[in-house]
Write a protein that holds these residues in place. Sequence first.
Motif, short mmCIF file in Angstrom:
data_model
loop_
_atom_site.label_atom_id
_atom_site.label_comp_id
_atom_site.label_asym_id
_atom_site.label_seq_id
_atom_site.Cartn_x
_atom_site.Cartn_y
_atom_site.Cartn_z
N ILE A 48 1.08 -1.54 -0.37
CA ILE A 48 0.16 -0.21 0.03
C ILE A 48 0.53 1.08 -0.33
N ARG A 49 0.92 1.77 -1.17
CA ARG A 49 1.32 3.31 -1.02
C ARG A 49 0.46 4.70 -0.84
N LEU A 50 1.04 5.75 0.31
CA LEU A 50 0.73 6.02 0.72
C LEU A 50 1.68 8.04 0.66
N GLY A 51 1.07 8.60 0.47
CA GLY A 51 0.99 9.93 -0.04
C GLY A 51 1.80 11.21 1.51
N VAL A 52 3.09 11.77 1.34
CA VAL A 52 3.39 12.36 2.42
C VAL A 52 3.19 13.56 1.75
N LEU A 53 2.44 14.61 1.96
CA LEU A 53 2.95 15.87 1.15
C LEU A 53 3.27 17.00 2.69
N SER A 54 4.46 17.24 3.22
CA SER A 54 4.65 18.16 3.73
C SER A 54 6.20 19.74 3.35
N PRO A 55 6.23 20.17 3.98
CA PRO A 55 7.60 21.20 3.83
C PRO A 55 8.54 20.44 4.27
N LEU A 56 9.95 20.11 3.49
CA LEU A 56 11.02 19.26 3.76
C LEU A 56 11.61 20.15 3.60
N SER A 57 11.53 21.47 3.11
CA SER A 57 12.51 22.10 3.19
C SER A 57 12.15 23.72 3.57
N GLY A 58 13.22 24.73 3.51
CA GLY A 58 12.37 25.87 3.91
C GLY A 58 12.02 26.15 5.64
#
Length: 424
Positions: A48-58
Amino acid sequence: MNRAALTAALAALALTASCGGAGGDGGNAGAGTAGAPAAVPGFDGTTIRLGVLSPLSGPVAVIGQPLTTGNKVWFDQVNADGGIAGKYKVELVQEDTQYQPDVTVQQYNKIKGEVAAFTQVLGTPSTLAVLPLLRADRIVAAPASLDALWVREENLLPVGAPYQIQAINVMEHYLSDGGGSPQSVVCTMIQDDVYGEAGQAGIDFAAERMGFAVANTQRFKAGTENYAGQIQALAGAGCQMVFLVATPTDAGKIWGTAAQARFAPRWYGQSPSWVGALAQSPLAPYLQANVLLAAEGTEWGDTEVPGMQDMVSRMERFAPQQQPDYYFAFGYNQARAMTALLEKAVERGDLSRDGLLAASRELGAVAFDGLSGEYRYGPAESRNPPRSTTIFRVDPAKPFGLATVKYNITSPAASAYEFVKADI
């Protein structure tokens, strides 16, 4: 821009960027006929693939990076135990949003066809930006944001007590145990967006219920360099207590400006205002004397809270480089809720998008072993989130710089707060 206008603008942006439709899934192709879920986008029959949308820079990466590590550590443990339902491993597909709603929309569209759901979308503005797409694509996502707006949204799987509840319980603490009274000069300083307005809404609700007035509100844009004007205005209003809604980089500059101006009210910070590095900074003496934080759960290493020992041992096993961090705990809790949803979907034999939405409507109460309050899921119109908040003080000797002042406050006003579906 007011909340309604920003919401409309973000929704328009999201719909423009969506490239139309449900990303090739149709959302209906997944019910297995023999009990085992059929392959669908984001599930190939084994993973099962799950998305992660996160500020990983800045600047907001100080939240996004540990929170994403919390997601990963939980699923690393699930995978080590055999996977979802003991059968299906979980893989995370991470994309950097830079805490920008337009970038979040771009990254969402980039990977939506590759994932079954999103186990993290960080930020209130970013969640609002992708919400129209989630609805159109019939995808479930877990917001790394505590706005009350999410409670009644069937495409969202929130965890924790909403920001509005945090703010209400802050006022309960201030008036009962923090030296305040209804006659105290209460003020707010909020980020000038939907995240800031969520905290303000809680303070305004508490004011009506508890009989105090909000004397002054100062707003600021995220990333502002100079806060002298706002601090001067709060000092000029004679503010004895200020509720702050910010992210850590701005919060540090705000408290630094206040310290330089010798403005020392009782500050309460909404949970995302804090990062542990502040407790080790030159500001620490000012923060110890004047700042309290409202957040979930308990201080790091508290053996009286059942889930803490498990979380710490799993972090040491799977992410030994990660320092104690309460954003890590939030991500860990998000992944726990998503696991409960996936387990329910597997039980139903359907990991399709419609299958996950149906599973969310059948999902009951999910407990978090004291790291957060129990969340009663089910149909969006009847969900009941936690109503408790923990108040912390700054203590540089503690992991991530916070010590518990009062664990799990649940005020009568917080219990009475009603969640409604927003017109967004």
